[in-house]
Design an enzyme around this catalytic site. Structure first.
Site, PDB file in Angstrom:
ATOM      1  CG  LEU A 124      69.042 100.079 -18.825  1.00 10.90           C
ATOM      2  CD1 LEU A 124      68.384  98.718 -18.931  1.00 10.90           C
ATOM      3  CD2 LEU A 124      68.633 100.798 -17.544  1.00 10.90           C
ATOM      4  CG  ASP A 125      67.812 103.851 -22.859  1.00  6.00           C
ATOM      5  OD1 ASP A 125      68.387 104.122 -23.925  1.00  6.00           O
ATOM      6  OD2 ASP A 125      66.712 104.330 -22.544  1.00  6.00           O
ATOM      7  N   PRO A 126      71.760 103.417 -23.499  1.00  5.42           N
ATOM      8  CG  PRO A 126      73.583 103.978 -24.859  1.00  5.42           C
ATOM      9  CD  PRO A 126      72.832 104.435 -23.649  1.00  5.42           C
TER      10      PRO A 126
END
Length: 440
Positions: A124-126
């Site tokens: 997702l993030d990252p």
């Protein structure tokens, strides 16, 4: 049939296993320190095999890697390089959802020589943050535009109806990662000036951000954003910023927790107490029975301040007993936050990812926003688990199908990687809403 080895059975692992088992031609081996977790996720699927694995057992780890076609490491990031080296040795591809470390980057040449792909930051993030941002950036460049400002912020939060505690936060994954990230320094580019913030001042550098149709959040900087000027090819950008969203009140409260010493991950010397209040007293050298007042004085606050009330609600002034098997403030805090701030099975979490671009063309400027809002499914998977695991799962399938043929160390910033992943995520309700406004 192809075989995928999943290392780790943590809170985000279920969606990747179920996605791969839904394919007709993939077998999944899930190896975890706690085999019962893997057994629950595999759920007796005929193409799934749960196994117990102590990551320090090098021989068993190596044999499991030898027997697989693609390896997914969902272990703590500190183990990824160890796994990657074995993958290179035996010509196996690796996928992780973690940031690329310097040690991982150093394996690029070896991986290319071995014909091995080490695909990192595919979560997702990252992960989705890279993919969705690069899709807009490349589209602007295709239209002969230049990105002059880029801001990207992501928050993993309780949904608004599940926001029922004074911290405005509930954990749908391990609190330890959130707490450790609270100590990170930050760096970004603002109007051509590099801004550096040491970890101890991180939470002093937030601002309030309105996300249309979603709410107002605190936005504080996330790690080293300045490096993304090069990573994303933003050679004309004067501002490059990546941040984290939290509900209002979070930053000041976490700053206080850090200031008190609760984020230390070393054993406390000369400490003989048995409760959470005892640790707080020891950390600040309290000498009276009025711990709330002493903490307020230590933090230069009034005892009725909202921060003090939050710390009291969490139990940092209480007689709540310390767990016997831990010995650092960070680990004690990890246990307490799990007890007090976990997302229950009947509640939804929420992912908010918001990109802002200023694109300059010969005859105009545009302000472009791209926003993802995704909710967990009560009783099934959290939004965090789905958005972290599903991009990695799709990438694994693409590697097995030889859609991705790159070698070396990569993150998903190339169209031949991010377009198929984003396209497949859309029917799973991982969809970005884009808006464009012409600037004067």
């Amino acid at each position: 049939m192809k075989k995928v080895l999943i290392l780790g059975a943590g809170m985000v692992s279920r969606p990747i296993v179920r996605y791969l088992l839904d394919q007709d031609d993939i077998k999944v081996v899930m190896a975890s320190r706690t085999v019962s977790k893997a057994e629950k996720i595999i759920n007796q699927h005929p193409n799934g095999t749960p196994l117990a694995l102590d990551i320090s057992d090098d021989n068993k780890l190596e044999q499991l890697i030898i027997d697989a076609d693609v390896i997914v490491s969902l272990l703590p990031y500190t183990y990824h390089v160890k796994v990657a080296k074995i993958c290179i040795k035996h010509t196996k591809h690796l996928v992780t959802t973690s940031y690329v470390s310097d040690e991982m980057n150093a394996l690029d040449r070896e991986a290319k020589q071995a014909g091995v792909l080490l695909l990192n930051e595919c979560g997702l993030d990252p992960g989705i943050d890279h993919m969705s941002a690069m899709r807009v950036i490349h589209q602007v460049e295709k239209n002969n535009g230049k990105i002059t400002s880029f801001r990207s912020t992501t928050g993993a939060l309780p949904s608004h109806e599940a926001n029922t505690n004074p911290f405005g936060y509930k954990f749908s994954w391990s609190p330890r990662g959130v707490l450790l990230a609270s100590r990170n320094p930050a760096k970004w580019l603002e109007d051509r000036q590099i801004v550096n913030v040491p970890g101890e001042n991180l939470f002093e550098n937030y601002y309030l951000k309105d996300v249309e149709g979603v709410g107002t959040f605190e936005n504080y900087p996330n790690r080293d954003s300045e490096s993304y000027k090069e990573i994303y090819g933003l050679k004309h950008a004067e501002t490059v910023y990546r941040g984290t969203f939290r509900m209002t009140g979070w930053c000041e409260t976490l700053r206080a927790i850090a200031q008190l010493g609760w984020l230390q991950d070393e054993k406390i010397h000369n400490f003989t107490g048995t409760t959470y209040g005892d640790i707080t007293r020891h950390l600040i050298g309290a000498t009276t029975d009025d711990l709330s007042q002493e903490v307020a004085d230590f933090l230069d606050m009034k005892p009725y301040a909202a921060v003090i009330k939050r710390l009291e609600w969490l139990g940092l002034f209480s007689d709540h007993p310390l767990p016997k098997d831990k010995d650092t403030p960070l680990d004690y805090l990890n246990i307490l936050t799990l007890e007090r701030m976990s997302l229950s099975e009947d509640e939804r979490d929420m992912i908010v990812m918001h990109h802002e671009f200023i694109a300059s063309y010969d005859d105009k400027k545009e302000y472009i926003t791209s926003t993802l809002v995704n909710y967990g499914i009560p009783g099934e998977d959290s939004a965090v688990a789905r958005t972290v695991a599903l991009p990695a799962a799709i990438a694994v399938k693409m590697i097995l199908d030889e859609v991705i043929t790159k070698t070396g160390v990569h993150i998903p910033i190339d169209p031949d990687i991010y377009n198929p992943i984003l396209d497949e995520l859309e029917p799973m309700d991982v969809v970005f809403s884009e808006k464009t406004k012409t600037l004067a």
